[in-house]
Design a protein around this motif. Structure first.
Motif, short mmCIF file in Angstrom:
data_model
loop_
_atom_site.label_atom_id
_atom_site.label_comp_id
_atom_site.label_asym_id
_atom_site.label_seq_id
_atom_site.Cartn_x
_atom_site.Cartn_y
_atom_site.Cartn_z
N ALA A 107 6.76 -5.90 -17.28
CA ALA A 107 6.45 -7.28 -16.91
C ALA A 107 5.07 -7.44 -16.29
O ALA A 107 4.42 -8.47 -16.47
CB ALA A 107 7.52 -7.82 -15.96
N VAL A 108 4.61 -6.42 -15.56
CA VAL A 108 3.34 -6.55 -14.84
C VAL A 108 2.16 -5.90 -15.57
O VAL A 108 1.02 -6.07 -15.15
CB VAL A 108 3.45 -5.94 -13.42
N LEU A 130 7.17 -15.79 -16.89
CA LEU A 130 7.17 -15.12 -15.59
C LEU A 130 6.09 -15.74 -14.71
O LEU A 130 4.95 -15.94 -15.15
CB LEU A 130 6.91 -13.63 -15.77
N THR A 131 6.45 -16.03 -13.46
CA THR A 131 5.51 -16.74 -12.59
C THR A 131 5.13 -15.97 -11.33
O THR A 131 4.22 -16.39 -10.60
CB THR A 131 6.12 -18.09 -12.17
N PHE A 132 5.80 -14.86 -11.02
CA PHE A 132 5.46 -14.16 -9.77
C PHE A 132 4.08 -13.50 -9.89
O PHE A 132 3.56 -13.26 -10.97
CB PHE A 132 6.55 -13.15 -9.40
N GLY A 133 3.50 -13.22 -8.76
CA GLY A 133 2.09 -12.86 -8.65
C GLY A 133 1.56 -11.80 -9.59
O GLY A 133 0.55 -12.00 -10.27
N LEU A 134 2.23 -10.65 -9.66
CA LEU A 134 1.72 -9.53 -10.45
C LEU A 134 2.03 -9.64 -11.94
O LEU A 134 1.49 -8.87 -12.74
CB LEU A 134 2.31 -8.21 -9.92
#
Length: 508
Positions: free
Chosen positions: A483-484, A428-432
């Protein structure tokens, strides 16, 4: 069913004494006077205090012996307080007999709660770098000891508290004792004050022995055993751990007793109604124990005869834990039972695991990623379960919401781990996001959570469209939360987020 509350009261009293030097009355008296109708008479609270004092005698004795063995008793600077407390305890005992239940009962209820708050705010009561051996017992220290000794001594006889908490504060804040030395010294003193207080109460009111001998035996034996175990635990962990565990127990107990005594009529949950739930509680507890025995036996056999690596063992433990919550809910008719047993399980298992961590078999059985990971996870899980059950089942009358959320997290997290470990090539690469997790794992979490929620809702006769909507939105929110969330806190974030979404959809 009063015998059940006798045992619960004695266990709580013993734990308080062994952990933090609290007198048995701090825990025992509120339970006896609120939940046991036979202690509701004119001198019921007085008799409850006498029984607590009797329980304190051996409980404090075995506790002080454990602390003495670990060199945590110092009477060199505490003899003045001991003399004052012993002298005034008889006077307080007679005053309590004259005053009766009105002052005695209310005082002990609020005392329990505020002592718990005090421990949570400041779990380690000792001064930084304090050393009682270097404290000179001069005129100031003698004056402090006289003032507090006389005050605590009167309180010992009046409310049966034994002055444990007050002695703890005086020893640490004014006389420089570290926490464990303060606990050891205060329990040593309480052994004698409790003996004198019990004799005084019995001579003034002989019915305590003549009519309550069976309660005396049960409480003394149970409290003594609990004190011994708790004292051994307290001497193996640091001061902050002892303070926090004690604070949690007393805040929960104090809040429950205050509520039952003053506010229970507002929703119809009276002490009598709570007592009527004892058979259900014992039944559910029996189901819990049976499930645990079967699950643990199966797990140990699998570990013994199959090649099960560390990660797989973690997931076996994960499965047993979340299924345990499901079993608790399915076996209960009222929300109070699984909520109480979830908290009880967390409070009991946490210190047990803390003690077992030092044993060689523990590290081979559970390959932890970080020290204390298993006990921390179980504490978070069962604490979260108690909150979800209370809010969504108890207040919002939606048991199905909690079941769906727990199953979505439990099964979804396992699917995410299984797929993510084997096939998770795209992080996973998105910010949070937690960048250690993968898109494959999150997809598995999403799909599994959807199926868990949808099947649970439809099996429980929820209409197709609401069930489908709740499953889709609950799975998306749950997968995003997983995920976060980092450092294992998805144990809390996923079921809480999923439960909120499911409830909102079903309510609409």
């Amino acid at each position: 069913m009063e015998y059940f509350w006798y045992i619960i009261a004695a266990i709580g009293a013993g734990v308080g004494t062994g952990l933090a030097g609290l007198s048995a009355a701090t825990v025992m008296v509120p339970i006896l006077i609120v939940l046991c109708p036979s202690f509701g008479g004119e001198y019921g609270a007085y008799q409850a205090t006498a029984i607590a004092l009797a329980s304190d005698i051996l409980g404090s004795a075995v506790t002080s012996s454990v602390y003495a063995k670990n060199k945590h008793i110092d009477l060199k600077h505490g003899w003045v307080m001991m003399a004052c407390i012993v002298a005034l305890s008889t006077v307080g005992s007679y005053a309590a007999y004259v005053v009766g239940n009105v002052v005695l009962g209310g005082f002990t209820l609020f005392l329990t709660f505020f002592i718990g708050i005090r421990f949570l705010v400041k779990p380690d009561t000792s001064k930084s770098g304090a050393d009682s051996a270097n404290v000179r017992l001069g005129a100031k220290e003698i004056a402090i000891s006289l003032f507090f000794g006389l005050t605590i001594g009167f309180g010992t006889g009046f409310v049966g508290t034994g002055g444990g908490m007050m002695m703890l504060v005086v020893f640490t804040a004014f006389l420089g004792y570290d926490l464990k030395t303060a606990v050891g010294t205060s329990t040593f003193i309480m052994t004698f004050t409790a003996l004198i207080g019990f004799i005084s109460h019995s001579l003034i009111h002989p019915a305590i022995i003549l009519e309550r001998w069976n309660v005396l035996i049960i409480c003394i034996v149970t409290a003594t055993a609990a004190s011994l175990i708790s004292a051994q635990f307290a001497n193996r962990v640091n001061n902050k751990t002892v303070g926090r565990v004690t604070g949690v127990i007393l805040v929960i107990l104090g809040a429950a007793m205050i509520y039952l005594n003053y506010f229970s009529d507002t929703i119809g949950l009276s002490a009598a109604a709570l007592s009527a739930l004892v058979p259900e509680l014992l039944h559910t507890l029996g189901v819990l124990i049976l499930f645990l025995v079967i699950a643990v036996c199966i797990a140990l056999l699998a570990f013994r005869f199959l090649h099960v690596d560390g990660e797989a063992r973690r997931k076996v433990l994960h499965t047993i834990a979340f299924l345990l919550i499901v079993v608790l809910m399915l076996a209960s008719e009222h929300w109070y039972v699984p909520a109480f047993l979830s908290l009880l399980f967390a409070v009991v298992v946490y210190p047990i695991l803390r003690l077992l961590e030092k044993q060689p078999f523990y590290t081979s059985l559970f390959q932890e990623r970080s020290s204390g990971e298993v006990r921390k996870s179980l504490l978070l899980l069962f604490g979260m379960a108690a909150v979800l059950i209370t809010v969504f089942w108890g207040l919002l009358n939606s048991q199905i919401t909690v079941l769906s959320a727990i199953l979505a997290w439990g099964l979804g997290d396992e699917a995410a781990a299984l797929i993510g470990k084997r096939f998770g090539r795209h992080k996973l690469t998105f910010g949070l996001a937690d960048h250690k997790k993968s898109r494959e794992g999150s997809t598995a979490m999403l799909c599994t959570a959807f199926l868990a929620i949808f099947i649970t809702l439809t099996v429980n006769n929820i209409l197709l469209i609401p069930a489908l909507a709740a499953a889709i939105l609950g799975a998306i929110v749950g997968a995003f939360a997983e995920a976060v969330t980092k450092n294992g806190y998805d144990t809390v974030s996923v079921p809480c987020a999923a439960a909120l979404v499911i409830w909102v959809v079903l309510a609409v």
